[in-house]
Enzyme design. Structure first.
Site, PDB file in Angstrom:
ATOM      1  N   ASP A   8       0.882  -1.158   0.000  1.00  0.00           N
ATOM      2  CA  ASP A   8       0.000   0.000   0.000  1.00  0.00           C
ATOM      3  C   ASP A   8       0.925   1.214   0.000  1.00  0.00           C
ATOM      4  OD1 ASP A   8       0.919   0.300   2.627  1.00  0.00           O
ATOM      5  OD2 ASP A   8      -1.066   0.225   3.536  1.00  0.00           O
ATOM      6  N   HIS A   9       0.381   2.387   0.237  1.00  0.00           N
ATOM      7  CA  HIS A   9       1.199   3.595   0.221  1.00  0.00           C
ATOM      8  C   HIS A   9       2.261   3.581   1.318  1.00  0.00           C
ATOM      9  CE1 HIS A   9      -2.469   4.152   2.569  1.00  0.00           C
ATOM     10  NE2 HIS A   9      -1.747   4.903   3.391  1.00  0.00           N
ATOM     11  N   CYS A  66       3.151  -3.080   4.044  1.00  0.00           N
ATOM     12  CA  CYS A  66       2.316  -1.929   4.404  1.00  0.00           C
ATOM     13  C   CYS A  66       2.999  -1.232   5.571  1.00  0.00           C
ATOM     14  CB  CYS A  66       0.880  -2.332   4.712  1.00  0.00           C
ATOM     15  SG  CYS A  66       0.602  -3.336   6.181  1.00  0.00           S
ATOM     16  N   GLY A  67       2.322  -0.341   6.238  1.00  0.00           N
ATOM     17  CA  GLY A  67       2.951   0.376   7.340  1.00  0.00           C
ATOM     18  C   GLY A  67       3.469  -0.551   8.423  1.00  0.00           C
ATOM     19  N   THR A  68       2.638  -1.499   8.841  1.00  0.00           N
ATOM     20  CA  THR A  68       3.028  -2.432   9.902  1.00  0.00           C
ATOM     21  C   THR A  68       3.177  -3.873   9.430  1.00  0.00           C
ATOM     22  OG1 THR A  68       0.734  -2.916  10.502  1.00  0.00           O
ATOM     23  CG2 THR A  68       1.828  -1.060  11.656  1.00  0.00           C
ATOM     24  N   GLY A  69       2.533  -4.229   8.341  1.00  0.00           N
ATOM     25  CA  GLY A  69       2.459  -5.623   7.900  1.00  0.00           C
ATOM     26  C   GLY A  69       1.233  -6.321   8.447  1.00  0.00           C
ATOM     27  N   GLY A  71      -2.136  -5.276   8.670  1.00  0.00           N
ATOM     28  CA  GLY A  71      -3.333  -5.219   7.827  1.00  0.00           C
ATOM     29  C   GLY A  71      -3.227  -6.126   6.626  1.00  0.00           C
ATOM     30  N   MET A  72      -2.063  -6.124   5.992  1.00  0.00           N
ATOM     31  CA  MET A  72      -1.848  -6.995   4.834  1.00  0.00           C
ATOM     32  C   MET A  72      -2.013  -8.462   5.228  1.00  0.00           C
ATOM     33  SD  MET A  72      -1.246  -5.504   1.946  1.00  0.00           S
ATOM     34  CE  MET A  72      -0.387  -4.233   1.032  1.00  0.00           C
ATOM     35  N   HIS A  99       7.839 -24.125  10.694  1.00  0.00           N
ATOM     36  CA  HIS A  99       6.744 -24.689  11.483  1.00  0.00           C
ATOM     37  C   HIS A  99       5.363 -24.480  10.882  1.00  0.00           C
ATOM     38  CE1 HIS A  99       9.234 -24.626  15.468  1.00  0.00           C
ATOM     39  NE2 HIS A  99       9.876 -25.211  14.469  1.00  0.00           N
ATOM     40  N   ARG A 110       7.272   0.855   7.688  1.00  0.00           N
ATOM     41  CA  ARG A 110       7.470   2.042   8.527  1.00  0.00           C
ATOM     42  C   ARG A 110       8.285   1.784   9.778  1.00  0.00           C
ATOM     43  NH1 ARG A 110       1.435   4.426   7.866  1.00  0.00           N
ATOM     44  NH2 ARG A 110       1.788   5.467   5.881  1.00  0.00           N
ATOM     45  N   ARG A 133       6.017 -33.270  12.708  1.00  0.00           N
ATOM     46  CA  ARG A 133       4.963 -32.953  13.670  1.00  0.00           C
ATOM     47  C   ARG A 133       4.191 -31.699  13.288  1.00  0.00           C
ATOM     48  NH1 ARG A 133       9.594 -30.722  16.097  1.00  0.00           N
ATOM     49  NH2 ARG A 133       9.247 -28.721  17.143  1.00  0.00           N
ATOM     50  N   HIS A 134       4.789 -30.844  12.462  1.00  0.00           N
ATOM     51  CA  HIS A 134       4.135 -29.601  12.050  1.00  0.00           C
ATOM     52  C   HIS A 134       3.095 -29.836  10.946  1.00  0.00           C
ATOM     53  CE1 HIS A 134       7.113 -27.642  14.485  1.00  0.00           C
ATOM     54  NE2 HIS A 134       8.081 -28.192  13.773  1.00  0.00           N
ATOM     55  N   ARG A 137      -0.474 -30.076  12.217  1.00  0.00           N
ATOM     56  CA  ARG A 137      -0.936 -28.793  12.750  1.00  0.00           C
ATOM     57  C   ARG A 137      -1.297 -27.838  11.623  1.00  0.00           C
ATOM     58  NH1 ARG A 137       4.075 -28.944  16.868  1.00  0.00           N
ATOM     59  NH2 ARG A 137       3.161 -30.397  18.366  1.00  0.00           N
TER      60      ARG A 137
END
Length: 145
Positions: A8-9, A66-69, A71-72, A99, A110, A133-134, A137
């Protein structure tokens, strides 16, 4: 490896640099799914493009910025067959692959600098799923789709 990428922006600047890194340094076949500028856009519109590319095997893995990751990751994980997570460290990227058999990594443009995000992407693309084992899951998680 075929990698779909979008942002995103808030992640546009790093996305541009990561396209170059993926192509020229890691030798990936990259599909840049937008946007084409840092103008304000809605992250779900771009997350779904990458998630669908991974879900339909048009891409082997996906990268979203994105800004934080966060929302994506929320948006991408809504697509059946996608295992997306916001990753902010190399050890988390390694464990996400080992895992969880993660197939879409979501990055913070950001709060995480480009050099660290490059290392996260490299680890995400080069680490194998451990299975064992993963496996059961991950199958339980995928049954929730």
């Amino acid at each position: 490896m075929r990698v779909a990428i979008a942002s995103d922006h808030g992640g546009f600047e790093q996305k541009q640099a990561l396209v170059d890194y993926l192509t020229n340094e890691l030798g990936c076949e990259v599909s840049d799914m937008g946007p084409d500028s840092d103008a304000s856009v809605d992250y779900p519109d771009f997350a779904v493009k990458v998630a669908q590319a991974v879900s339909t095997n048009e891409a082997d893995r996906g990268v979203l910025v994105c800004g934080t990751g966060i929302g994506m990751a929320l948006a991408a994980d809504k697509v059946a067959g996608v295992r997306a997570s916001s990753i902010t460290s190399v050890p988390f990227a390694e464990l996400f692959r080992q895992h969880n058999n993660g197939n879409v990594v979501c990055l913070s443009g950001r709060f995480v600098d480009l050099d660290l995000n490059k290392e996260i992407v490299k680890t995400f693309l080069t680490t194998e799923f451990e299975g064992g084992r993963h496996e059961a899951r991950v199958a339980k998680v995928m049954a929730l789709d």
